[in-house]
Design a protein around this motif. Structure first.
Motif, PDB file in Angstrom:
ATOM      1  N   GLY A 187      16.183  15.294  16.473  1.00 28.92           N
ATOM      2  CA  GLY A 187      16.086  14.663  15.158  1.00 28.92           C
ATOM      3  C   GLY A 187      14.684  14.160  14.883  1.00 28.92           C
ATOM      4  O   GLY A 187      14.167  14.279  13.763  1.00 28.92           O
ATOM      5  N   ALA A 188      14.034  13.594  15.897  1.00 30.25           N
ATOM      6  CA  ALA A 188      12.666  13.099  15.722  1.00 30.25           C
ATOM      7  C   ALA A 188      11.687  14.242  15.497  1.00 30.25           C
ATOM      8  O   ALA A 188      10.759  14.127  14.691  1.00 30.25           O
ATOM      9  CB  ALA A 188      12.253  12.286  16.948  1.00 30.25           C
ATOM     10  N   VAL A 189      11.887  15.367  16.182  1.00 31.30           N
ATOM     11  CA  VAL A 189      11.022  16.530  15.981  1.00 31.30           C
ATOM     12  C   VAL A 189      11.167  17.045  14.546  1.00 31.30           C
ATOM     13  O   VAL A 189      10.175  17.395  13.892  1.00 31.30           O
ATOM     14  CB  VAL A 189      11.364  17.622  17.015  1.00 31.30           C
ATOM     15  N   TRP A 190      12.397  17.064  14.043  1.00 29.69           N
ATOM     16  CA  TRP A 190      12.615  17.448  12.638  1.00 29.69           C
ATOM     17  C   TRP A 190      11.893  16.481  11.706  1.00 29.69           C
ATOM     18  O   TRP A 190      11.277  16.882  10.716  1.00 29.69           O
ATOM     19  CB  TRP A 190      14.110  17.464  12.339  1.00 29.69           C
ATOM     20  N   ALA A 191      11.963  15.189  12.011  1.00 29.19           N
ATOM     21  CA  ALA A 191      11.380  14.171  11.139  1.00 29.19           C
ATOM     22  C   ALA A 191       9.868  14.321  11.012  1.00 29.19           C
ATOM     23  O   ALA A 191       9.292  13.998   9.971  1.00 29.19           O
ATOM     24  CB  ALA A 191      11.718  12.780  11.671  1.00 29.19           C
ATOM     25  N   ARG A 192       9.219  14.813  12.055  1.00 34.41           N
ATOM     26  CA  ARG A 192       7.764  14.992  12.008  1.00 34.41           C
ATOM     27  C   ARG A 192       7.344  15.855  10.822  1.00 34.41           C
ATOM     28  O   ARG A 192       6.297  15.637  10.219  1.00 34.41           O
ATOM     29  CB  ARG A 192       7.289  15.662  13.294  1.00 34.41           C
ATOM     30  N   ASP A 193       8.156  16.836  10.494  1.00 37.81           N
ATOM     31  CA  ASP A 193       7.801  17.768   9.424  1.00 37.81           C
ATOM     32  C   ASP A 193       8.515  17.469   8.110  1.00 37.81           C
ATOM     33  O   ASP A 193       8.260  18.150   7.111  1.00 37.81           O
ATOM     34  CB  ASP A 193       8.153  19.201   9.846  1.00 37.81           C
ATOM     35  N   SER A 194       9.380  16.454   8.097  1.00 34.73           N
ATOM     36  CA  SER A 194      10.257  16.278   6.942  1.00 34.73           C
ATOM     37  C   SER A 194      10.198  14.905   6.287  1.00 34.73           C
ATOM     38  O   SER A 194      10.518  14.782   5.105  1.00 34.73           O
ATOM     39  CB  SER A 194      11.706  16.572   7.354  1.00 34.73           C
ATOM     40  N   LEU A 195       9.837  13.863   7.027  1.00 33.99           N
ATOM     41  CA  LEU A 195       9.811  12.522   6.465  1.00 33.99           C
ATOM     42  C   LEU A 195       8.427  12.224   5.870  1.00 33.99           C
ATOM     43  O   LEU A 195       7.427  12.841   6.259  1.00 33.99           O
ATOM     44  CB  LEU A 195      10.152  11.482   7.529  1.00 33.99           C
ATOM     45  N   PRO A 196       8.367  11.271   4.948  1.00 34.53           N
ATOM     46  CA  PRO A 196       7.050  10.860   4.420  1.00 34.53           C
ATOM     47  C   PRO A 196       6.113  10.437   5.541  1.00 34.53           C
ATOM     48  O   PRO A 196       6.539   9.831   6.537  1.00 34.53           O
ATOM     49  CB  PRO A 196       7.410   9.684   3.506  1.00 34.53           C
ATOM     50  N   THR A 197       4.838  10.741   5.366  1.00 34.79           N
ATOM     51  CA  THR A 197       3.866  10.471   6.428  1.00 34.79           C
ATOM     52  C   THR A 197       3.778   9.001   6.791  1.00 34.79           C
ATOM     53  O   THR A 197       3.413   8.665   7.923  1.00 34.79           O
ATOM     54  CB  THR A 197       2.476  10.974   6.011  1.00 34.79           C
ATOM     55  N   ALA A 198       4.147   8.108   5.875  1.00 38.42           N
ATOM     56  CA  ALA A 198       4.077   6.670   6.166  1.00 38.42           C
ATOM     57  C   ALA A 198       5.002   6.281   7.312  1.00 38.42           C
ATOM     58  O   ALA A 198       4.749   5.284   8.007  1.00 38.42           O
ATOM     59  CB  ALA A 198       4.441   5.868   4.911  1.00 38.42           C
ATOM     60  N   HIS A 199       6.081   7.042   7.533  1.00 34.08           N
ATOM     61  CA  HIS A 199       7.040   6.703   8.586  1.00 34.08           C
ATOM     62  C   HIS A 199       6.715   7.370   9.921  1.00 34.08           C
ATOM     63  O   HIS A 199       7.323   7.022  10.944  1.00 34.08           O
ATOM     64  CB  HIS A 199       8.454   7.124   8.171  1.00 34.08           C
TER      65      HIS A 199
END
Length: 244
Positions: A187-199
C-alpha cells in the motif's frame, strides 16, 4: 479430539513477504472439525496467552479458530470459536473472557480474503477448499471499519506508522477495485505514485520505520522510538477521512 486442526493457515505480513521481526505479528487461522466446548475454548485461549510470555520476538501471535462449518459458510461478521492476540493476553489470564458464548469478528472477512488469495498452508487442504469466498463489499467493510478506528481520536498519533501504512493500503484497495489484496508495505509503494506529494515524506517515514530491523522496547513499538510531525499526521488523517 475437537481441538485437532483440519487446517492451519498463515496470512498477514509473513505470508505476503513483508514480515519484519522488530514489528510484525504472526497471523494464523485454524480450522477445527466441530464446535468446541466452553472448557476447550478456555483451555486453548489460556495456552496461547501463557506461551506469549516466552515468545522470541516483540510481535505476538494473532490467531482465530473456526469450525469447518464456520469457515464454509460466509456471513459478516463471521462467528469463531477462539481468538487470541496480544491485546487479550491479560484478560484471558485473568479469566475475564467469556468462553461460553460464541462471538463473531468482522475482521475475519479480511483475514479469510487474504488467506484465500495470498495465504500459506501450514497444514491441511487448500484454503479455497475450506473457506467460503468473501464478497468484496464485506472485505471493504472490514478494512475500512478498522481504518476508521485508526483515524478516530488520537489513534494515529499514538501508532503513526501502522496508521499511515494501513490508510495507504485501504486507499489503494478502493482505487484499484475488486481482487486487490495488498500488504501494508505494498500500500505504501502504491501511495508513492498516487498520493499528493505533501504526504509523501510521512509515507516514507512510516515505511522506513516499519522496515527497520532496529530492536525497540515494547513501549516504543508503535512509534519505532521516533518523533513524528503531529501537524503532518493530522493533515494526512483529514485527507484520508475526506476520501473515505
Amino acid at each position: 479430539m475437537r481441538l485437532d486442526p483440519v487446517g492451519v493457515y498463515l496470512h498477514g505480513s509473513l505470508a505476503m513477504n513483508c514480515f519484519y521481526r522488530a514489528k510484525s505479528d504472526v497471523d494464523l487461522l485454524v480450522v477445527v472439525p466441530e464446535t468446541l466446548s466452553e472448557a476447550e475454548r478456555g483451555h486453548a485461549a489460556r495456552a496461547l496467552a501463557q506461551r506469549s510470555g516466552d515468545r522470541p520476538m516483540l510481535g505476538d501471535l494473532e490467531l482465530s479458530v473456526l469450525t469447518v462449518e464456520q469457515a464454509a459458510n460466509h456471513q459478516h461478521p463471521r462467528p469463531f470459536e477462539v481468538h487470541y492476540s496480544a491485546a487479550w493476553t491479560a484478560e484471558i489470564l485473568a479469566d475475564r473472557v467469556d468462553c461460553g458464548t460464541q462471538h463473531s469478528d468482522p475482521d475475519l472477512a479480511a483475514h479469510i480474503t487474504v488467506v484465500r488469495q495470498r495465504g500459506a498452508v501450514v497444514s491441511g487442504p487448500s484454503p479455497a477448499d475450506l473457506f467460503a469466498e468473501v464478497p468484496h463489499d464485506d472485505y471493504l467493510a472490514a478494512i475500512t471499519s478498522d481504518l476508521h478506528e485508526v483515524l478516530s481520536g488520537d489513534s494515529l498519533l499514538s501508532a503513526p506508522y501502522y496508521g499511515v501504512l494501513n490508510a495507504c493500503r485501504v486507499l489503494a484497495t478502493l482505487k484499484l477495485g475488486p481482487g486487490t489484496v495488498l500488504s501494508k508495505e505494498e500500500g505504501a509503494v502504491w501511495a508513492r505514485d498516487s498520493l499528493p506529494t505533501a504526504h509523501l515524506p510521512l509515507v516514507e517515514q512510516a515505511l522506513s520505520c516499519y522496515r527497520s530491523a532496529r530492536p525497540v522496547a515494547p513501549q516504543d513499538r508503535d512509534t519505532d522510538g521516533h518523533d513524528w510531525d503531529t501537524d503532518a499526521l493530522l493533515t494526512f488523517r483529514d485527507a484520508v477521512r475526506a476520501q473515505l
